[in-house]
Design a protein around this motif. Structure first.
Motif, PDB file in Angstrom:
ATOM      1  N   GLN A 112      79.043  76.859  37.943  1.00 57.27           N
ATOM      2  CA  GLN A 112      79.053  75.411  37.748  1.00 57.27           C
ATOM      3  C   GLN A 112      80.487  74.884  37.698  1.00 57.27           C
ATOM      4  OE1 GLN A 112      77.473  73.915  34.019  1.00 57.27           O
ATOM      5  NE2 GLN A 112      76.652  72.088  35.006  1.00 57.27           N
ATOM      6  N   ASN A 113      80.681  73.674  38.196  1.00 62.51           N
ATOM      7  CA  ASN A 113      81.994  73.034  38.155  1.00 62.51           C
ATOM      8  C   ASN A 113      81.833  71.558  37.815  1.00 62.51           C
ATOM      9  OD1 ASN A 113      82.145  71.349  40.873  1.00 62.51           O
ATOM     10  ND2 ASN A 113      81.176  73.306  41.354  1.00 62.51           N
ATOM     11  N   ASP A 114      82.912  70.817  37.898  1.00 66.99           N
ATOM     12  CA  ASP A 114      82.903  69.413  37.470  1.00 66.99           C
ATOM     13  C   ASP A 114      82.468  68.444  38.564  1.00 66.99           C
ATOM     14  OD1 ASP A 114      83.787  70.172  34.976  1.00 66.99           O
ATOM     15  OD2 ASP A 114      85.911  70.013  35.522  1.00 66.99           O
ATOM     16  N   HIS A 115      82.087  68.959  39.730  1.00 70.00           N
ATOM     17  CA  HIS A 115      81.681  68.056  40.801  1.00 70.00           C
ATOM     18  C   HIS A 115      80.440  67.261  40.385  1.00 70.00           C
ATOM     19  CE1 HIS A 115      80.431  66.625  44.771  1.00 70.00           C
ATOM     20  NE2 HIS A 115      81.677  66.856  45.143  1.00 70.00           N
ATOM     21  N   ALA A 116      80.350  66.027  40.872  1.00 69.78           N
ATOM     22  CA  ALA A 116      79.274  65.120  40.468  1.00 69.78           C
ATOM     23  C   ALA A 116      77.891  65.682  40.776  1.00 69.78           C
ATOM     24  CB  ALA A 116      79.458  63.765  41.149  1.00 69.78           C
ATOM     25  N   TRP A 172      76.903  68.735  40.713  1.00 65.70           N
ATOM     26  CA  TRP A 172      76.539  69.735  39.709  1.00 65.70           C
ATOM     27  C   TRP A 172      76.157  69.077  38.393  1.00 65.70           C
ATOM     28  CZ3 TRP A 172      75.653  74.917  39.586  1.00 65.70           C
ATOM     29  CH2 TRP A 172      75.948  75.639  40.747  1.00 65.70           C
ATOM     30  N   GLN A 173      76.757  67.953  38.098  1.00 68.71           N
ATOM     31  CA  GLN A 173      76.402  67.231  36.874  1.00 68.71           C
ATOM     32  C   GLN A 173      75.054  66.546  37.009  1.00 68.71           C
ATOM     33  OE1 GLN A 173      78.468  67.761  34.337  1.00 68.71           O
ATOM     34  NE2 GLN A 173      79.726  68.920  35.780  1.00 68.71           N
ATOM     35  N   PRO A 198      72.117  70.206  38.285  1.00 71.28           N
ATOM     36  CA  PRO A 198      72.614  71.573  38.054  1.00 71.28           C
ATOM     37  C   PRO A 198      71.589  72.654  38.367  1.00 71.28           C
ATOM     38  CG  PRO A 198      72.135  70.480  35.967  1.00 71.28           C
ATOM     39  CD  PRO A 198      72.010  69.437  37.021  1.00 71.28           C
ATOM     40  N   LYS A 206      84.147  74.887  44.818  1.00 66.82           N
ATOM     41  CA  LYS A 206      85.381  74.115  44.950  1.00 66.82           C
ATOM     42  C   LYS A 206      85.460  73.369  46.270  1.00 66.82           C
ATOM     43  CE  LYS A 206      88.165  77.037  41.922  1.00 66.82           C
ATOM     44  NZ  LYS A 206      89.380  77.873  41.800  1.00 66.82           N
TER      45      LYS A 206
END
Length: 265
Positions: A178-182, A184-185, A188, A215
């Protein structure tokens, strides 16, 4: 006895002769520099022309295999004018080898934050590869009983093949991918499921192909001067520029920026 003179008249150098002797190496050096520049200029254009010929050949081959219009596939490639030629060739060869349609987003390319490019098979592409494989016999997902913010801590994927005694199973953990990309938010669970399916399909079918990583950058970064994106000008026939034309314009722009920087430093 007559005393010999130190220098005969033929050995004496006038000021003009000395000046010409001093200037001769400089003129020779300037001539060499000019020749080197001409050679470099020719060598700079030759690889671009050769690579464009290879790309044109691969476009024709890929379009024929996928049943696409040649101009349609070429126009899709022209949407990514800054992608390195090596990446374009890799995308075309991947598309023709696995019969994946880039226009349908079954195979695509993306640019990372560090400027590097990557060809990857999308979720739709992996789904197509699995379903068209003659040994494919089903897929199964399992979610962990534990969760993080109502999202499973891991999801496992099992792919069954008729020519294998046991299924291929892969597990991916949320905290690792998971990362901070929209996206994934927002989704998820779906993104984790896509991630594990891609990894499992790679192993189950032995396809050594990179997948979209967390990324990945969605928009292609423009490397021209800040606030000065490349403009896609059309010719008299209403057609957009070729990849070679856009690439040469980009290199020219970079040289201009470099010269301005040197002049101000």
């Amino acid at each position: 006895m007559k005393r010999k003179t130190a220098n005969s008249p033929k050995e004496l150098h006038t000021i003009v002769d000395l000046r010409e002797d001093l200037l001769e190496p400089i003129a020779h050096e300037a001539s060499q520099i000019s020749q080197i520049r001409q050679i470099r200029g020719a060598a700079h254009n030759q690889p671009i022309d050769l690579i464009e010929q290879l790309i044109a050949k691969e476009v024709t081959k890929t379009a024929s295999i996928l049943g696409l219009e040649h101009e349609e596939l070429k126009a899709w490639l022209d949407l990514n004018p800054l992608a390195p030629a090596k990446v374009i060739l890799s995308l075309l060869r991947t598309a023709s080898e696995h019969r994946l349609d880039p226009i349908k987003d079954e195979v695509s390319l993306t640019q990372y934050e560090d400027g590097s490019w990557q060809v990857f098979i999308t979720v739709d592409g992996w789904s197509k590869l699995m379903n068209q494989h003659p040994a494919f016999c089903g897929i199964e997902f399992t979610e962990s009983p534990e969760s993080i913010n109502n999202v499973p801590t891991w999801i496992s994927c099992s792919i069954y093949r008729t020519d294998r005694a046991i299924p291929t199973t892969v597990r991916e953990y949320l905290l690792e991918v998971q990362n901070d990309h929209a996206i994934w938010q927002k989704m998820p669970r779906r993104m984790l499921r896509h991630r594990v399916m891609q990894q499992c399909a790679r192993i189950a079918f032995g396809i050594g192909m990179s997948e979209a990583t967390p990324k990945t950058i969605q928009a292609i970064a423009q490397k021209s001067a800040p606030g000065q994106p490349l403009q896609a000008k059309t010719d008299l026939n209403g057609k957009g520029p070729s990849r070679a034309t856009t690439l040469k314009a980009f290199l020219s722009k970079q040289d201009e920026v470099s010269c301005n920087y040197k002049n101000t430093s």
